[in-house]
Each structure stands twice: as structure tokens, then as C-alpha cells.
Design an enzyme around this catalytic site. Structure first.
Site, mmCIF file in Angstrom:
data_model
loop_
_atom_site.group_PDB
_atom_site.id
_atom_site.type_symbol
_atom_site.label_atom_id
_atom_site.label_comp_id
_atom_site.label_asym_id
_atom_site.label_seq_id
_atom_site.Cartn_x
_atom_site.Cartn_y
_atom_site.Cartn_z
ATOM 1 N N HIS A 141 15.770 -60.152 -8.328
ATOM 2 C CA HIS A 141 14.710 -59.675 -9.221
ATOM 3 C C HIS A 141 15.226 -58.893 -10.420
ATOM 4 C CE1 HIS A 141 15.524 -55.980 -7.029
ATOM 5 N NE2 HIS A 141 14.932 -55.330 -8.012
HETATM 6 C C1 UD1 Z 1 11.361 -52.360 -10.973
HETATM 7 C C2 UD1 Z 1 12.501 -51.432 -11.352
HETATM 8 C C3 UD1 Z 1 13.769 -51.880 -10.632
HETATM 9 C C4 UD1 Z 1 13.557 -52.001 -9.135
HETATM 10 C C5 UD1 Z 1 12.346 -52.883 -8.851
HETATM 11 C C6 UD1 Z 1 12.030 -52.862 -7.381
HETATM 12 C C7 UD1 Z 1 12.568 -50.413 -13.591
HETATM 13 C C8 UD1 Z 1 13.123 -50.512 -14.950
HETATM 14 N N1 UD1 Z 1 12.778 -51.462 -12.777
HETATM 15 O O1 UD1 Z 1 11.691 -53.656 -11.449
HETATM 16 O O2 UD1 Z 1 14.797 -50.928 -10.863
HETATM 17 O O3 UD1 Z 1 14.689 -52.554 -8.551
HETATM 18 O O4 UD1 Z 1 11.202 -52.379 -9.562
HETATM 19 O O5 UD1 Z 1 11.345 -54.012 -6.989
HETATM 20 O O6 UD1 Z 1 11.954 -49.433 -13.259
HETATM 21 N N2 UD1 Z 1 4.848 -57.456 -11.217
HETATM 22 C C9 UD1 Z 1 3.776 -57.928 -10.488
HETATM 23 N N3 UD1 Z 1 3.220 -57.106 -9.557
HETATM 24 C C10 UD1 Z 1 3.678 -55.853 -9.328
HETATM 25 C C11 UD1 Z 1 4.756 -55.380 -10.089
HETATM 26 C C12 UD1 Z 1 5.323 -56.205 -11.032
HETATM 27 O O7 UD1 Z 1 3.329 -59.054 -10.651
HETATM 28 O O8 UD1 Z 1 3.130 -55.167 -8.462
HETATM 29 C C13 UD1 Z 1 5.483 -58.358 -12.220
HETATM 30 C C14 UD1 Z 1 4.902 -58.232 -13.620
HETATM 31 O O9 UD1 Z 1 4.944 -59.495 -14.218
HETATM 32 C C15 UD1 Z 1 5.897 -57.308 -14.296
HETATM 33 C C16 UD1 Z 1 7.199 -57.686 -13.636
HETATM 34 O O10 UD1 Z 1 6.863 -58.017 -12.310
HETATM 35 O O11 UD1 Z 1 5.942 -57.462 -15.668
HETATM 36 C C17 UD1 Z 1 8.246 -56.581 -13.649
HETATM 37 O O12 UD1 Z 1 7.753 -55.391 -13.087
HETATM 38 P P1 UD1 Z 1 8.446 -53.962 -13.425
HETATM 39 O O13 UD1 Z 1 7.900 -52.879 -12.587
HETATM 40 O O14 UD1 Z 1 8.481 -53.739 -14.893
HETATM 41 O O15 UD1 Z 1 9.937 -54.184 -13.034
HETATM 42 P P2 UD1 Z 1 10.580 -54.732 -11.697
HETATM 43 O O16 UD1 Z 1 11.279 -55.996 -12.024
HETATM 44 O O17 UD1 Z 1 9.568 -54.741 -10.614
HETATM 45 N N1 UDP Z 2 11.700 -55.754 0.835
HETATM 46 C C1 UDP Z 2 10.526 -56.047 1.536
HETATM 47 N N2 UDP Z 2 10.030 -57.320 1.466
HETATM 48 C C2 UDP Z 2 10.636 -58.301 0.762
HETATM 49 C C3 UDP Z 2 11.826 -57.987 0.047
HETATM 50 C C4 UDP Z 2 12.316 -56.703 0.103
HETATM 51 O O1 UDP Z 2 9.961 -55.181 2.192
HETATM 52 O O2 UDP Z 2 10.133 -59.422 0.763
HETATM 53 C C5 UDP Z 2 12.239 -54.393 0.901
HETATM 54 C C6 UDP Z 2 13.662 -54.317 1.403
HETATM 55 O O3 UDP Z 2 13.685 -54.269 2.812
HETATM 56 C C7 UDP Z 2 14.206 -53.055 0.746
HETATM 57 C C8 UDP Z 2 13.403 -52.951 -0.524
HETATM 58 O O4 UDP Z 2 12.311 -53.860 -0.408
HETATM 59 O O5 UDP Z 2 13.977 -51.915 1.545
HETATM 60 C C9 UDP Z 2 14.240 -53.306 -1.722
HETATM 61 O O6 UDP Z 2 13.435 -53.342 -2.863
HETATM 62 P P1 UDP Z 2 13.795 -54.174 -4.148
HETATM 63 O O7 UDP Z 2 14.768 -55.226 -3.833
HETATM 64 O O8 UDP Z 2 12.487 -54.580 -4.745
HETATM 65 O O9 UDP Z 2 14.391 -53.067 -5.139
HETATM 66 P P2 UDP Z 2 15.814 -52.371 -5.306
HETATM 67 O O10 UDP Z 2 16.255 -51.851 -3.991
HETATM 68 O O11 UDP Z 2 16.746 -53.356 -5.901
HETATM 69 O O12 UDP Z 2 15.532 -51.286 -6.286
#
Ligand code: UD1
Ligand code: UDP
Length: 355
Positions: free
Chosen positions: A205
Site C-alpha cells: 500500500h
Molecule cells: C496511510 C499512512 C501510511 C500508513 C497507512 C496504513 C500517511 C501519509 N500515510 O496511508 O503511513 O502506512 O495509512 O494503512 O499518513 N482510502 C479508502 N478508505 C479509507 C482510507 C483510505 O478508500 O478508509 C483510500 C482513499 O482512496 C485514499 C487512499 O486510500 O485516498 C489513501 O489513504 P491515506 O490515508 O491518504 O493514505 P494510506 O495509503 O492509507
Molecule cells: N492488517 C489487518 N488486515 C489486513 C491487512 C493488515 O488487520 O487485511 C493489519 C496488520 O495485521 C498490521 C496492520 O494492519 O497490524 C498494518 O497496517 P498497514 O499495513 O495498513 O500499515 P503500516 O503498518 O505499513 O503503517
């Protein structure tokens, strides 16, 4: 003592859940601010339900957006809340925009900030998370470093030693507390028709991977090669961002890869623990595979979790040719490492230090 716990994304909910549980147990006065950075049911609510977390007191509903727009919305709303519901300490966790906004709002109001999972460094400022981490660390008052390595990074940047506490990572607390519950209540292998240790798990992601045609394409090519060579299904839990970009680039999901919606924590933990190997660009998933004794291949050029590589639980593959080589190597490696992230009492230690 009153603590405000700020969270907003999937990993923050999971990694803060054990601190919240501990606050409940110790009857500590606390409240939760949810920034709403994640809002889809499977990225947010499901974790509150599964982990039996209390209602949040404030939800800012910042939603998705450009970095400045999203962080700015959070910053002004968090400030408003902290001005009227003044805590003695604000706790933030990790490296998201939620963390940046929370730490900044509190420190400007001279409220003490505790940064959970402090001192991680990828030394790659192209990552938005690296910028968030550095800023959060340098404006925090209590830096909860998971390991001695992260403490050393902080010392190297001139952070005074008396502010740093090595506590382990709360992800260990979460994994230990929930694995048993998962094995009693979840049945994800049966649901997906899988056999123990005969499948791989994948997640991706990171913005720098999935928003880039070549890098996302490289990951999918890697998965295709892996299936061809090992004949194990690859269960790819796809973040909404990844699903959107696969569609946008017009990519096909390769044969052998099963793209699924994000799972709840209990199902995902169970899926990880019984996998033969995990491929990921996630920070939390690198840690969990190490804790659960499942070999990991990281789909990035670097990691802020060097401990996992040091103990031979993880290899850094990038998103191209190296993926298949790293998978071959990890398939032949011995699973005999010791988890470097603590013994599951990080949350307790963090609250003790704050008190
Ligand atoms: C964010 C964090 C990242 C973290 C990740 C965990 C920042 C800069 N990034 O990335 O460090 O690893 O969360 O998962 O803070 N979206 C949905 N539903 C949601 C949330 C997001 O559809 O509930 C989609 C939207 O299209 C959105 C995109 O995901 O634009 C990105 O979401 P965003 O929160 O900006 O960044 P993440 O990639 O989730
Ligand atoms: N996770 C989850 N369901 C999924 C994928 C990930 O519950 O389908 C959990 C995973 O066990 C871990 C956390 O989400 O604890 C990691 O989050 P993510 O990869 O979104 O973000 P990051 O750790 O890179 O910030």
C-alpha cells in the site's frame, strides 16, 4: 492525570488498542481523538469491534486528501479539542499524517507529547512517513523507542537521553493478546480453502510503490513468478489505495494471486501466522511476521525495521527482479530467530513511564 490518545489509521488503532486496554484496566482518565484518516468499515470500525475498544470521544472526520489539506484539517480540529478538553499528555503512535498533526497541535499548546514507536528511520525522505517521524520525534517530550537501535538513531540526532525510553513495540502486545482469540474465533483458512504453510500472504500500500506504474507492475510480476515456481496461492489483502491503482493502471491480477478485501485483525493475524512466507511493504506486517516466526520478503528498497533483517527474519527485495531471488532464499532459511520487539509488555511500560 488525563491522557488524550490520538489515532486515525488501521495500524494506529491496532497498536494503540493495547494502551487503551491498559488505561481501562488501570482506571486511567483518558479519551480518544480519531482523525478519520481511515474511515472505510474494513480499515477502521472493524478494529474497534473486534478489539472491543470503547467509543471515541471526538471524530474529526478529516478523510482522504492531499498531504497539506489532510494534515491541516486535522491540525486545526485537534487544536480546538485540546483547548477545551485539556489533557496532561497527548499520545501519538507511528508515522502517519495523523501523528504529525497530533504531535504538532499538542506541542504548540505546550501539552506534553508522548511518541509511541519513536526513533524509526528509513533514511529515505521520499517517504512521507519519514518526514512525519522525524518531526514527531523532535517535538515530543517522551520518546518510546521499541528497540536499542531506534534509541541510538534518536541519540545520533541529538535527542537528550532522558527523554528516551526503550519499551518494545506495542504490536507484540497486540499480537500476543489477540492470536489466541483469533484461533478460537476466526476460521480464515477454511473460508479461503487454504492449508497451513501451503500459501503465501501479500500486502502492498505504500504510496511510492502502488502509485508508481513500474513499481506496482514489478510487484505483480514478482507474484506471477513466485506462483509459477512454488505453486502456492498468494493471498493478497489489498488496501483500497492499491485496488484503486491496479484499476487505474489497467493491470491484471496474475494467476495464483487471490486479491481479497482487507481483513479484520483476528482473521489477518491468523492468516499471517499460518502462512509459509509473507511479502509486504507494510511496517506493521514486517514486525508481525517476525513476531509470528514467518519469513518475510519486503517489497521496498529500505526498511525502518532493520531489526527484522538483522535477526534473519526479513530480506529487502525492492519491487523488481530481486523478489523471486529473496523468496527462494527465505524458503530455504531456518526459522530460529528471536523476536527483537519485546515480550508484550510495552503498553504497561509506556503507561508506567508516563505516570
Ligand atoms: C496511510 C499512512 C501510511 C500508513 C497507512 C496504513 C500517511 C501519509 N500515510 O496511508 O503511513 O502506512 O495509512 O494503512 O499518513 N482510502 C479508502 N478508505 C479509507 C482510507 C483510505 O478508500 O478508509 C483510500 C482513499 O482512496 C485514499 C487512499 O486510500 O485516498 C489513501 O489513504 P491515506 O490515508 O491518504 O493514505 P494510506 O495509503 O492509507
Ligand atoms: N492488517 C489487518 N488486515 C489486513 C491487512 C493488515 O488487520 O487485511 C493489519 C496488520 O495485521 C498490521 C496492520 O494492519 O497490524 C498494518 O497496517 P498497514 O499495513 O495498513 O500499515 P503500516 O503498518 O505499513 O503503517
Amino acid at each position: 492525570m488525563k491522557i488524550a490518545i490520538i489515532l486515525g489509521t488501521r495500524p494506529e488503532i491496532i497498536k494503540m488498542s493495547t494502551i487503551i486496554r491498559e488505561c481501562e484496566k488501570q482506571i486511567i482518565d483518558y479519551y480518544i481523538i480519531h482523525t478519520g484518516q481511515h474511515y472505510s468499515y474494513e480499515m477502521d470500525r472493524i478494529f474497534f469491534e473486534q478489539l472491543k475498544l470503547p467509543q471515541v470521544k471526538y471524530n474529526i472526520e478529516a478523510g482522504s486528501g492531499k498531504h497539506g489539506e489532510q494534515t491541516g484539517k486535522m491540525l486545526s480540529k485537534i487544536e480546538e479539542i485540546l483547548l477545551k478538553d485539556i489533557p496532561e499528555v497527548v499520545l501519538v503512535q507511528g508515522d502517519t499524517n495523523t501523528v504529525l498533526a497530533g504531535a504538532l497541535a499538542a506541542s504548540k499548546l505546550h501539552i506534553k507529547v508522548g511518541h509511541v514507536e519513536s526513533g524509526l528511520r528509513s533514511f529515505d525522505r521520499n517517504m512521507p512517513e519519514e518526514i512525519n517521524r522525524i518531526i514527531a520525534d523532535h517535538i515530543s517530550d517522551y520518546l518510546f523507542a521499541p528497540t536499542e537501535i531506534s534509541k541510538q538513531y534518536l541519540l545520533n540526532e541529538g535527542v537528550p537521553e532522558e527523554k528516551i525510553f526503550v519499551t518494545g513495540n506495542t504490536i507484540v502486545d497486540a499480537a500476543y493478546q489477540n492470536l489466541e482469540i483469533a484461533n478460537k474465533s476466526a476460521n480464515i483458512l477454511k473460508e479461503l480453502g487454504l492449508s497451513q504453510k501451503k500459501y503465501f500472504v501479500a500486502t502492498a500500500h505504500r504510496a511510492e510503490n502502488v502509485d508508481d506504474r513500474i513499481r506496482l507492475g514489478g510487484i505483480l510480476t514478482g507474484l506471477r513468478q513466485i506462483y509459477k515456481e512454488f505453486d502456492f496461492p498468494i493471498i493478497f489483502s489489498a488496501h483500497p489505495r492499491t485496488v484503486k491503482m491496479i484499476k487505474e493502471f489497467g493491470f491484471e491480477v496474475p494467476e495464483g494471486t487471490v486479491l481479497i478485501e482487507p481483513l479484520g485483525y483476528l482473521e489477518f493475524l491468523q492468516l499471517e501466522s499460518k502462512a509459509r512466507l509473507i511479502l509486504t511493504d507494510s511496517g506493521g506486517v514486517q514486525e508481525e511476521s517476525c513476531i509470528l516466526k514467518v519469513p518475510c520478503v519486503t517489497l521496498r528498497e529500505n526498511t525502518e525495521r532493520p531489526e527484522t533483517v538483522e535477526v534473519n527474519a526479513n530480506l529487502i527485495a525492492g519491487t523488481g527482479e530481486k523478489i523471486i531471488h529473496c523468496v527462494r532464499k527465505m524458503m530455504n532459511s531456518k526459522i530460529e530467530w528471536i523476536n527483537p520487539y519485546g515480550n508484550g509488555n510495552a503498553s504497561k511500560l509506556i503507561l508506567e513511564m508516563i505516570k
